[in-house]
Design a protein around this motif. Structure first.
Motif, mmCIF file in Angstrom:
data_model
loop_
_atom_site.group_PDB
_atom_site.id
_atom_site.type_symbol
_atom_site.label_atom_id
_atom_site.label_comp_id
_atom_site.label_asym_id
_atom_site.label_seq_id
_atom_site.Cartn_x
_atom_site.Cartn_y
_atom_site.Cartn_z
ATOM 1 N N ASP A 190 18.717 8.759 -4.651
ATOM 2 C CA ASP A 190 17.412 8.103 -4.444
ATOM 3 C C ASP A 190 16.952 8.246 -3.006
ATOM 4 O O ASP A 190 15.776 8.514 -2.736
ATOM 5 C CB ASP A 190 17.506 6.616 -4.821
ATOM 6 N N ILE A 191 17.874 8.045 -2.073
ATOM 7 C CA ILE A 191 17.496 8.151 -0.658
ATOM 8 C C ILE A 191 17.064 9.581 -0.329
ATOM 9 O O ILE A 191 16.115 9.804 0.431
ATOM 10 C CB ILE A 191 18.659 7.711 0.244
ATOM 11 N N VAL B 140 13.524 9.960 -1.578
ATOM 12 C CA VAL B 140 12.585 9.259 -0.703
ATOM 13 C C VAL B 140 12.375 10.048 0.586
ATOM 14 O O VAL B 140 11.256 10.185 1.091
ATOM 15 C CB VAL B 140 13.083 7.829 -0.394
ATOM 16 N N GLU C 220 8.898 11.535 2.033
ATOM 17 C CA GLU C 220 8.358 11.222 3.362
ATOM 18 C C GLU C 220 8.098 12.496 4.153
ATOM 19 O O GLU C 220 7.153 12.575 4.941
ATOM 20 C CB GLU C 220 9.336 10.321 4.119
ATOM 21 N N PRO D 282 9.612 0.246 -2.109
ATOM 22 C CA PRO D 282 10.994 0.704 -1.893
ATOM 23 C C PRO D 282 11.945 -0.476 -1.685
ATOM 24 O O PRO D 282 11.594 -1.474 -1.031
ATOM 25 C CB PRO D 282 10.890 1.569 -0.625
ATOM 26 N N PHE D 283 13.148 -0.360 -2.262
ATOM 27 C CA PHE D 283 14.238 -1.333 -2.117
ATOM 28 C C PHE D 283 13.867 -2.705 -2.669
ATOM 29 O O PHE D 283 14.471 -3.705 -2.297
ATOM 30 C CB PHE D 283 14.673 -1.453 -0.646
ATOM 31 N N GLU D 284 12.883 -2.773 -3.557
ATOM 32 C CA GLU D 284 12.492 -4.048 -4.179
ATOM 33 C C GLU D 284 13.233 -4.156 -5.502
ATOM 34 O O GLU D 284 13.098 -3.295 -6.381
ATOM 35 C CB GLU D 284 10.976 -4.097 -4.409
ATOM 36 N N THR E 232 19.434 0.523 -6.698
ATOM 37 C CA THR E 232 19.123 0.684 -5.269
ATOM 38 C C THR E 232 17.761 0.149 -4.899
ATOM 39 O O THR E 232 17.464 -0.001 -3.727
ATOM 40 C CB THR E 232 19.159 2.187 -4.916
ATOM 41 N N LEU F 128 15.112 1.893 -5.520
ATOM 42 C CA LEU F 128 14.301 3.066 -5.201
ATOM 43 C C LEU F 128 13.823 3.802 -6.451
ATOM 44 O O LEU F 128 12.959 4.663 -6.366
ATOM 45 C CB LEU F 128 15.092 4.043 -4.328
ATOM 46 N N THR G 235 10.113 3.359 -7.289
ATOM 47 C CA THR G 235 9.301 3.954 -6.222
ATOM 48 C C THR G 235 9.236 5.470 -6.393
ATOM 49 O O THR G 235 8.160 6.079 -6.344
ATOM 50 C CB THR G 235 9.909 3.611 -4.858
ATOM 51 N N ILE G 236 10.394 6.091 -6.613
ATOM 52 C CA ILE G 236 10.442 7.547 -6.780
ATOM 53 C C ILE G 236 9.711 7.961 -8.058
ATOM 54 O O ILE G 236 8.947 8.930 -8.072
ATOM 55 C CB ILE G 236 11.907 8.032 -6.802
ATOM 56 N N GLN H 61 6.012 7.920 -7.553
ATOM 57 C CA GLN H 61 5.581 9.037 -6.723
ATOM 58 C C GLN H 61 5.548 10.341 -7.523
ATOM 59 O O GLN H 61 4.631 11.155 -7.388
ATOM 60 C CB GLN H 61 6.500 9.176 -5.513
#
Length: 751
Positions: free
Chosen positions: A477-478, A481, A485, A601-603, A615, A617, A620-621, A624
């Protein structure tokens, strides 16, 4: 002065007219209050007489004599009583003042009305008429029985004298309280109200009339009867059909202004032009406690007040014209005397406005203009100083802005370089971490199934497995992200078998649902295209994430996966199909304030255990990715009931009538990048029925079950040795996903 005089005259007329209208309106209201209170008082007296035993309503002859005495005392039109059987006793007042007693009795036959004249002692004297009559059909009786309380009846016409309009105050007699059950009433003849209105002084041509909310006339100050005779029968007259022009036009104007007479809730005053004449109009609602709701309308023409005022206005206007001529002559001379220095001042100001701040204004003989010229010259000097100061300041500001812009540009370049370095670091380190993590997770699964593992050891192994899985998900996931970005998260669309993609996602998530004893349903539209153009990996990632969340947050109930065709567009090349993806669960749901934050993110939502399993994420991903595909993930949720996630995609159709050619297995699926094509053809696959258990175990990631299936297939036939060797090699490298992709095309043939 003439205008002021005219306006004062108008104001005086308005005040006088309003005083007259208010006075007339007060007199009408006082008369209505007094006249319409009498029937209620008589009814109350009669009811108290019944209660005290002074009046026996069963004795119709005695009751008729009692009513006749009351008619002699009170100025009313009728007193009557009728019971439930149809018996009736009433006393009527004729226009000449004579009283008649009307009776319907069981003794003489119900439905027959006997009418008697009376003598000076109010005793029955002579039977003058017998006719058919049932009092229970009259409005005064029916309305009271229906309402079951004291009321005013509707305005009605007498059955035997239709030209008479009356209204009855009716009191129902409760059988439990009184010996006889029926209705007692007192009638008022509405012509008596009209007679009173005709006596009021409302100027020479003013009018007063009373309306019901329906627009029907109750009474007027004119001689016009409040009814029309049509085909020998009288009918009540509506004000909009009145022959009197003032009544007709005023009523139409009220309906036009308020939409309906029902909308007039308080006293309203207005000025109405009728036949080129102004009329003052006031309409006032009048109500009583038993339900009457009438409108009292007073109309007074303005010309009755304007005769003397018009003469005064003519004199005033003539005087004003003379004053205007004199004032104009004086004004022209004065303006020319003042205008010349002002023109000079204007010309000087125009020169200064064009940028010549050296210009000055010559002094004038007029003291006020001279002061203005001096102030103007002083202002020009101050402006010159201010412009010089502003020019210097502007140069300093431009220099500061240039310096600040250079600093910001340098900082942005440094930040972009740091961000690129971070993204490259995350990409490199994630690859280095995932391989050993896959090994840790695989061996943890093996140790979990070891029968010699103690409970304490098994607990530690479970922690190792959960931590490794969580860390692997977090790394993926990171990395996504970071790619987003750095604007490196890209889509790689290619032709893919759409049904295979959807069934693969459904099979993966069905196993997770079955482990939690949840009902998992998958409904795929039969009209779906066979082959589409999309990024298969990213679409699968989104669907698995949404379905995984649904299963994670559902403890009991069901999870549904629905894919439907919404529309086809065959006019484009290639054709486009809009497809809806829906994930519905019966889980814990979300509160409205949580819905606003779930895509951040991270919610994370849910309890501590559920939060630790993710996680924060994934959504969020997923959002996107779907936005890059040209859509948006939508969500509906009710707390403690469940949630629904859905999105729609416009997908290009590669083929709608044939399957994607999957007769071969790409090298990338088997990790054969370094081997020749001939080496691939040497692997012989077992029948699809023998691969099904291996396929399910690989999708679930169960290492022990995979090894058991490899051994079983190896024992079937020696020709499968190359196949089992390859699968075992992938298992040792913990590439369970590669195993799934390797055998999936063969398993789908029997699904």
């Amino acid at each position: 002065m003439g205008y002021i005089s005219f306006r004062n005259g108008q104001k005086a007329v308005n005040e006088l007219a309003h005083q007259l209208i208010n006075r007339v309106n007060e007199l009408v209201e006082q008369h209505l209050d007094t006249y319409l209170t009498t029937p209620h008082q008589i009814n109350q007296i009669n009811l108290e007489a019944v209660e005290m035993g002074m009046l026996n309503l069963a004795d119709l002859q005695l009751t008729g004599h009692y009513f006749a005495k009351q008619m002699r005392v009170y100025n009313i039109g009728y007193i009557n009583f009728a019971n439930l059987q149809g018996e009736y006793i009433g006393v009527e007042r004729l226009d000449n003042g004579q009283l008649l007693i009307n009776e319907v009795s069981q003794a003489k036959g119900l439905g027959k009305l006997y009418i008697y004249t009376t003598d000076d002692q109010l005793r029955r004297q002579k039977l003058i008429e017998v006719k058919d009559y049932d009092p229970r059909l009259e409005a005064w009786y029916k309305d009271a029985v229906q309402a079951n309380k004291p009321i005013w009846s509707q305005i009605y016409q007498w059955e035997d004298k239709p030209e008479i309009l009356s209204i009855s105050s009716s009191y129902p007699l409760n059988q439990k309280k009184y010996k006889f059950s029926g209705v007692i009433g007192v009638d008022l003849i509405l012509s008596q109200i009209s007679s009173y209105l005709g006596k009021l002084e409302v100027g020479k041509t003013g009018k007063v009339f009373i309306l019901e909310r329906s627009g029907m006339i109750v009474a007027t100050s004119t001689n016009e009867p409040p009814y029309n005779v049509v085909n020998g029968k009288s009918q009540r007259l509506s004000a909009v059909n009145s022959k009197n022009y003032i009544i007709k036009s005023t009523t139409k104007n009220l309906i036009q202004n308020f939409g309906s007479l029902q909308n007039i809730k308080s006293t309203q005053q207005s000025i109405l032009n009728l036949q080129d004449e102004r009329n003052f109009v006031q309409v006032t609602p009048w109500r009583d406690s038993l339900g009457l709701d009438w409108l009292v309308v007073v109309v007074v023409p303005e010309n009755e007040f304007m005769a003397e005022i018009n003469a005064s206005n003519r004199t005033t206007i003539f005087s004003c014209l003379i004053a205007l001529v004199l004032a104009t002559a004086i004004g022209v001379y004065t303006s020319r005397w003042i205008a010349y220095p002002i023109v000079q001042l204007t010309q000087a100001s125009s020169i200064i406005a064009s940028g010549n701040l050296e210009q000055t204004v010559v002094n004038s003989d007029v003291e006020e203009i001279n002061i203005l010229a001096q102030s103007f010259n002083q202002m020009a000097g101050q402006l010159k100083e201010y412009f010089t100061f502003l020019e210097t300041t502007n140069q300093e500001l431009e220099k500061r802005v240039a310096e600040r812009t250079a600093e910001i540009t340098a900082a942005k370049e440094a930040a972009d370089a740091a961000n690129r370095t971070k993204s490259e670091f995350l990409a490199n380190i994630s690859h280095e971490l995932r391989t050993p993590l896959n090994g840790i997770i695989g061996y943890a699964q093996l140790l979990q199934l070891n029968p010699h593992t103690s409970a304490e050891q098994l607990q530690g192994i479970n922690v190792i497995h959960d931590c490794g899985s969580h860390l692997l998900t977090l790394i993926n996931d990171i990395l996504d992200v970071a790619k987003n970005e750095a604007k490196k998260l890209e889509l790689y669309p290619n032709a893919c078998d759409f049904k295979k993609l959807l069934l693969g996602v459904a099979d993966i998530c069905r196993i997770k649902a079955e482990q939690k004893s949840l009902d998992f349903s998958c409904r795929i539209d039969e009209d779906l295209p066979i082959t589409i153009q999309t990024d298969e990996k990213r679409l699968r990632q989104v669907l698995i994430n949404l379905l995984g969340n649904a299963i994670k947050f559902t403890q009991n109930g069901a999870v549904s996966f629905i894919v439907e065709v919404i529309a086809h567009d065959i006019n484009t090349q290639p054709p486009i199909t809009r497809i809806s993806f829906q994930i519905i669960d019966t889980g814990i749901g979300m509160l409205p304030e949580q819905l606003e934050k779930i895509f951040l993110p991270f919610e994370q939502l849910g309890n501590t255990l559920q939060k630790s399993a993710g996680t924060g994420l994934g959504l969020t991903i997923s959002q996107q990715i779907i936005e890059m595909m040209g859509s948006k993930i939508n969500v509906e949720s009710r707390y403690d009931t469940g949630s629904k996630f859905w999105f729609e995609l416009d997908l290009p159709v590669v083929s709608a009538d044939r399957s994607l050619d999957i007769s071969y297995i790409p090298n990338t699926l088997l990790n054969f990048e370094q081997k020749s094509h001939s080496a691939i053809e040497e692997i012989i696959f077992p029948p699809a029925s023998e691969l099904l258990n291996l396929y399910q175990a690989a999708k679930a990631g169960y290492v022990v079950d995979i090894k058991a299936e490899i051994q079983r297939i190896h024992d079937l036939d020696v020709k499968y040795e190359a196949f089992t060797h390859k699968v075992l090699q992938l298992l040792e490298e913990f590439e369970d996903e590669a195993i799934v992709e390797m055998i999936q095309p063969y398993v789908e043939k029997i699904q």
